[in-house]
Design a protein around this motif. Structure first.
Motif, PDB file in Angstrom:
ATOM      1  N   ARG A 615      45.190  47.374  30.933  1.00  0.00           N
ATOM      2  CA  ARG A 615      43.991  46.684  30.471  1.00  0.00           C
ATOM      3  C   ARG A 615      44.399  45.497  29.598  1.00  0.00           C
ATOM      4  O   ARG A 615      44.891  45.664  28.486  1.00  0.00           O
ATOM      5  CB  ARG A 615      43.091  47.632  29.679  1.00  0.00           C
ATOM      6  N   PHE A 616      44.223  44.303  30.150  1.00  0.00           N
ATOM      7  CA  PHE A 616      44.530  43.097  29.383  1.00  0.00           C
ATOM      8  C   PHE A 616      43.513  42.880  28.272  1.00  0.00           C
ATOM      9  O   PHE A 616      43.847  42.410  27.197  1.00  0.00           O
ATOM     10  CB  PHE A 616      44.550  41.878  30.318  1.00  0.00           C
ATOM     11  N   SER A 617      42.247  43.235  28.578  1.00  0.00           N
ATOM     12  CA  SER A 617      41.164  43.080  27.607  1.00  0.00           C
ATOM     13  C   SER A 617      39.995  43.921  28.096  1.00  0.00           C
ATOM     14  O   SER A 617      40.076  44.579  29.146  1.00  0.00           O
ATOM     15  CB  SER A 617      40.748  41.608  27.497  1.00  0.00           C
ATOM     16  N   ASP A 618      38.907  43.901  27.338  1.00  0.00           N
ATOM     17  CA  ASP A 618      37.708  44.605  27.789  1.00  0.00           C
ATOM     18  C   ASP A 618      37.145  43.998  29.058  1.00  0.00           C
ATOM     19  O   ASP A 618      36.379  44.645  29.778  1.00  0.00           O
ATOM     20  CB  ASP A 618      36.636  44.574  26.694  1.00  0.00           C
ATOM     21  N   GLN A 619      37.536  42.769  29.347  1.00  0.00           N
ATOM     22  CA  GLN A 619      36.998  42.070  30.507  1.00  0.00           C
ATOM     23  C   GLN A 619      37.874  42.198  31.749  1.00  0.00           C
ATOM     24  O   GLN A 619      37.387  42.089  32.875  1.00  0.00           O
ATOM     25  CB  GLN A 619      36.814  40.567  30.206  1.00  0.00           C
ATOM     26  N   PHE A 620      39.182  42.436  31.573  1.00  0.00           N
ATOM     27  CA  PHE A 620      40.074  42.341  32.724  1.00  0.00           C
ATOM     28  C   PHE A 620      41.120  43.448  32.700  1.00  0.00           C
ATOM     29  O   PHE A 620      41.790  43.656  31.685  1.00  0.00           O
ATOM     30  CB  PHE A 620      40.779  40.977  32.719  1.00  0.00           C
ATOM     31  N   ASN A 621      41.222  44.181  33.800  1.00  0.00           N
ATOM     32  CA  ASN A 621      42.291  45.163  33.932  1.00  0.00           C
ATOM     33  C   ASN A 621      42.735  45.249  35.389  1.00  0.00           C
ATOM     34  O   ASN A 621      41.984  44.907  36.314  1.00  0.00           O
ATOM     35  CB  ASN A 621      41.868  46.535  33.411  1.00  0.00           C
ATOM     36  N   VAL A 622      43.977  45.673  35.577  1.00  0.00           N
ATOM     37  CA  VAL A 622      44.569  45.778  36.907  1.00  0.00           C
ATOM     38  C   VAL A 622      45.222  47.147  37.031  1.00  0.00           C
ATOM     39  O   VAL A 622      45.507  47.824  36.041  1.00  0.00           O
ATOM     40  CB  VAL A 622      45.604  44.663  37.172  1.00  0.00           C
ATOM     41  N   GLY A 623      45.487  47.559  38.272  1.00  0.00           N
ATOM     42  CA  GLY A 623      46.147  48.835  38.489  1.00  0.00           C
ATOM     43  C   GLY A 623      46.539  49.003  39.940  1.00  0.00           C
ATOM     44  O   GLY A 623      46.283  48.132  40.784  1.00  0.00           O
ATOM     45  N   GLY A 624      47.164  50.123  40.225  1.00  0.00           N
ATOM     46  CA  GLY A 624      47.578  50.394  41.596  1.00  0.00           C
ATOM     47  C   GLY A 624      48.298  51.716  41.697  1.00  0.00           C
ATOM     48  O   GLY A 624      48.485  52.442  40.708  1.00  0.00           O
ATOM     49  N   SER A 625      48.709  52.057  42.910  1.00  0.00           N
ATOM     50  CA  SER A 625      49.412  53.313  43.142  1.00  0.00           C
ATOM     51  C   SER A 625      50.299  53.180  44.373  1.00  0.00           C
ATOM     52  O   SER A 625      50.106  52.283  45.213  1.00  0.00           O
ATOM     53  CB  SER A 625      48.423  54.468  43.342  1.00  0.00           C
ATOM     54  N   TYR A 626      51.279  54.075  44.464  1.00  0.00           N
ATOM     55  CA  TYR A 626      52.121  54.163  45.655  1.00  0.00           C
ATOM     56  C   TYR A 626      52.435  55.629  45.891  1.00  0.00           C
ATOM     57  O   TYR A 626      52.765  56.372  44.946  1.00  0.00           O
ATOM     58  CB  TYR A 626      53.430  53.384  45.474  1.00  0.00           C
TER      59      TYR A 626
END
Length: 757
Positions: A615-626
């Motif tokens: 979570r970069f901020s309350d507005q922007f987050n990224v994620g993933g899985s493998y």
């Protein structure tokens, strides 16, 4: 919980998030009654006289529920910070049959919250797609009405609704994942790896749909959803529609959730606009769900609930399949109709009554549930089949009823905090498969399973948690005398089989350790077993002996060895696991003379999974899985063969980016990748055997967006296959059959309008 003091006639609260931004529409309640709601500035005043038992509960969407103890002295203005919902802090019910924090469970668990389910269902409301796109270790969707080949960690998964089994392990119909509408679900708990905690059929793990719950305070709420689905590039006949209505509320001791949905899926087309082949397809299909949950609190420690859920999904196809050539041309849909009954799930009834008491024998918690499930799966009509003579259409019928008695008692061992969960499961499962014309395809299998169990949890050291348990499976399957189905005219190929009783007795163990002192590294190690009378019906229908005792009907005992960890470092969350899953007997379905036969050889499956989000901020987050899985069967001479595509999914990678430019907007872009896999050679006829075809890489990009006009109205937009990729799903590739060589759907848009009150 913490304490705040009051001495004025009213208490003024200001509710903020971790970034000190106000939270609007946060509810402040006491004694099951809402006594205030925050304004746009996150502020609310509540009268001291309305605060009962000195307790305030503050709740807001997307934030953790907080409870406060209030002392009637001193300050009259308080600023309170609510924390965002954090999956690593969630409570899990399924893993140990009682509420426990996910950080104390020595196994891999994935939880989908209601918000995530809603976001994914705006792209595709099919639960097979929702779970396949999100859950590491689970195969991707088949784009069909069945979930054939959608295994978890290379083995069969047991699907539950509030603990009621939906799967038919005696004869797998592969329609259990699509057993309820997404709008009826509060959360989804996925427990990975062998576990016998709920009984037969969980070699790969458990998917438990936890249904919607009523509010904690006196209120009346509702959600209305209307929407449409269509192909924006090739729209002719693709328009579908959806309507859903749910009410929930509480009045003192009585609580309820009532609702249902109706969904029509239009014609599905590929990226070039050609109608898809209709083999187990979803084109022109209707889905219906009705749901009722009633609860009553006898006192603060005792309550009971009644739950009923109906789900039906049938296809009234306007197109039929025109077979293609595997590896060359796809099977497509051409206008026409097929004889026979509509394929799908004509009905799936679930009923459960639960009684709970928290203070039985002082500190012992008691939960008693009685349930029944009545399920029918209708396969498509075929003009000819290798398994029987002439045209026909089969249906699987399964009727289950059972009782679960579950107790939990806390105690101490040498000053070590401990608890034991113990009880008894009783299940009667009657499953059979007939042809619509009355011919018996699989005889009635009547199983009675009585299973006592016990699970111990001990805090061995501070933050070092041991869990270990035992379960004794005592099952008997009764089969009456029967004749196998004829494969030619004048009853050719049919043999008489003398029935009887098949006893199964097995003791399942599990043990694990979890060290949860540090958020940045929370490791676990575990061993667990599962029991499965898997595909017994398939063995019976291909019987070539005259007595039940002569058939190889031994159960599958799966051993799961696993090591993993979760980690939280500032705004980064990571979970990872490596596992080995073994069984002395397997059930890999292999092609023998045109028939799928269970291969009863020892199996070894292994793999790993990793998931992260930042979570970069309350507005922007990224994620993933493998996730990666591989498996082999080993023969007596020491040679081994790979398990085929119906068991082992190719590597899967996912990624997402979520952006909230304001409180009203929520945008997400997601990516799902299935890797390539080529394990098998051509047979003597120059073709691939059933389920041994090579798999090429598939990349799909999806979009989900929502806009809230106000606290009541919102609009949701979902776009599946955003780039309009022309592709074959993995099941079309590995099956290696002309009729099932069907393309995936092209770009599909879903638009939903929601009204919440």
């Amino acid at each position: 919980m913490f304490t705040i003091n009051i001495k004025a006639q009213s208490l003024r609260l200001k509710i903020e998030n971790e970034s000190k931004k106000p939270i609007a529409n946060a509810a402040v309640s006491s004694n099951n009654k809402i006594i205030g709601t925050t304004n746009l500035s996150g502020e609310v005043s509540v009268l001291n006289a309305e605060i009962k038992n000195n307790t305030i509960i503050i709740s807001a969407p997307d934030f953790q529920l907080l409870s406060y103890t209030v002392n009637p002295e001193e300050q009259n203005s308080v600023t309170i910070v609510l924390n965002k919902e954090n999956q690593l802090d969630e409570v899990v019910i399924t893993a140990g049959r009682k509420q426990e924090n996910i950080n104390t469970i020595p196994s891999s668990v994935t939880i989908m919250s209601q918000k995530e389910i809603q976001q994914q269902s705006s792209i595709n409301s099919n639960l097979s797609s929702i779970l396949g796109n999100v859950i590491p270790g689970l195969g991707t969707t088949t784009n069909k009405a069945t979930n054939s080949g959608q295994t978890l960690r290379g083995r069969q998964v047991l699907v539950l609704i509030d603990g009621i089994p939906q799967s038919t392990p005696l004869m797998n119909g592969n329609r259990d994942i699509r057993a309820i509408d997404a709008n009826a679900i509060e959360r989804i708990e996925v427990i990975k790896g062998a576990t016998s905690i709920y009984g037969n059929g969980s070699g790969g793990g458990i998917i438990n749909y936890i249904t919607k719950k009523s509010p904690l305070y006196n209120s009346f709420e509702g959600v209305t959803t209307v929407g449409t689905t269509f192909n924006p590039l090739h729209g002719n006949e693709t328009f579908g529609y959806r309507i859903s209505q749910f009410f929930n509320g509480r009045k003192n001791k009585f609580s309820y959730v009532l609702g249902g949905s109706y969904d029509y899926t239009g014609l599905q087309r590929d990226a070039k606009g050609t109608p898809l082949g209709q083999t187990d397809g979803l084109s022109n299909s209707y889905q219906t769900n009705a749901f009722v949950k009633l609860g009553y609190d006898l006192d603060e420690n005792t309550n009971f609930k009644v739950v009923y859920n109906f789900y039906g999904s049938t296809q009234k196809a306007k197109y039929i399949s025109q077979a293609g050539v595997y590896g060359q041309t796809p099977t497509i849909g051409v206008r026409g109709s097929e004889p026979g009954e509509n394929a799908g799930t004509p009905y799936n009834h679930n009923f459960m009554f639960t009684f709970s008491k928290n203070n039985l024998f002082r500190t012992t918690q008691l939960d008693v549930s009685a349930y029944l499930n009545s399920f029918q799966s209708m396969n498509r009509y075929v003009q000819s089949a290798s398994a029987w003579y002439g045209p026909g259409q089969t249906m699987i019928n399964s009727n289950k009823n059972g009782t679960r008695i579950n107790l939990n008692t806390p105690f101490t061992i040498a000053s070590l905090p401990s608890e034991i969960t113990y009880g008894l499961d009783v299940l009667n499962d009657v499953t059979f498969q007939d042809l619509v014309d009355g011919r018996v395809y699989i005889p009635k299998m009547d199983m009675l399973n009585i299973a006592p169990y016990a699970q111990l949890k001990v805090d061995v050291l501070e933050n070092l948690i041991f869990k270990g348990g035992i379960r004794y499976e005592n099952a008997t399957v009764r089969v009456d005398d029967f004749n196998t189905i004829a494969t030619g005219a004048n009853n050719t190929g049919s043999i008489f089989v003398e029935g009887g009783k098949i006893p199964y007795n097995a003791t399942m163990f599990n043990a694990g350790l979890r060290f949860n002192k540090y958020e940045f590294f929370n490791p676990f190690v575990s061993f667990s077993q599962a029991f499965a009378i898997n595909e017994l019906g398939r063995i019976l229908r291909r019987a070539n002996e005259n007595t039940i005792e002569s058939l190889e009907t031994d159960p599958i005992i799966t051993n799961n060895y696993e090591v993993g960890f979760s980690s939280k470092l500032y705004n980064l969350n990571v979970t990872a696991a490596y596992y080995i899953s073994t069984s002395k007997l397997g059930a890999n379905l292999v092609d023998v003379g045109g028939y799928l036969v269970a291969q009863r050889e020892p199996e070894n499956v292994k793999g790993y999974e990793i998931a992260l989000d930042y979570r970069f901020s309350d507005q922007f987050n990224v994620g993933g899985s493998y996730s990666y899985v591989e498996g082999k069967a080993k023969f007596d001479d020491g040679s081994s063969v790979y398990l085929n595509g119906s068991r082992i999914a190719p590597p899967k990678a996912t990624a997402f980016a979520t952006y909230k430019p304001s409180a009203d907007w929520n945008l997400q872009l997601s990516w799902v990748n299935t890797g390539c896999r080529d394990r098998f050679e051509l047979n003597s006829k120059g073709k691939y055997n059933n389920s041994e075809g090579p798999i090429a890489t598939v990349n799909l990009v999806n979009f989900a967006g929502s806009y809230s006009f106000n606290k009541n109205w919102s609009l949701n937009l979902g776009i599946e296959n955003l780039l309009n990729n022309y592709y074959y799903p993995t099941v079309s590739q590995y099956r290696a059959l002309d009729a099932e060589y069907v393309l995936g759907t092209g770009m599909t848009t879903t638009l939903n309008l929601r009204y919440k009150f």
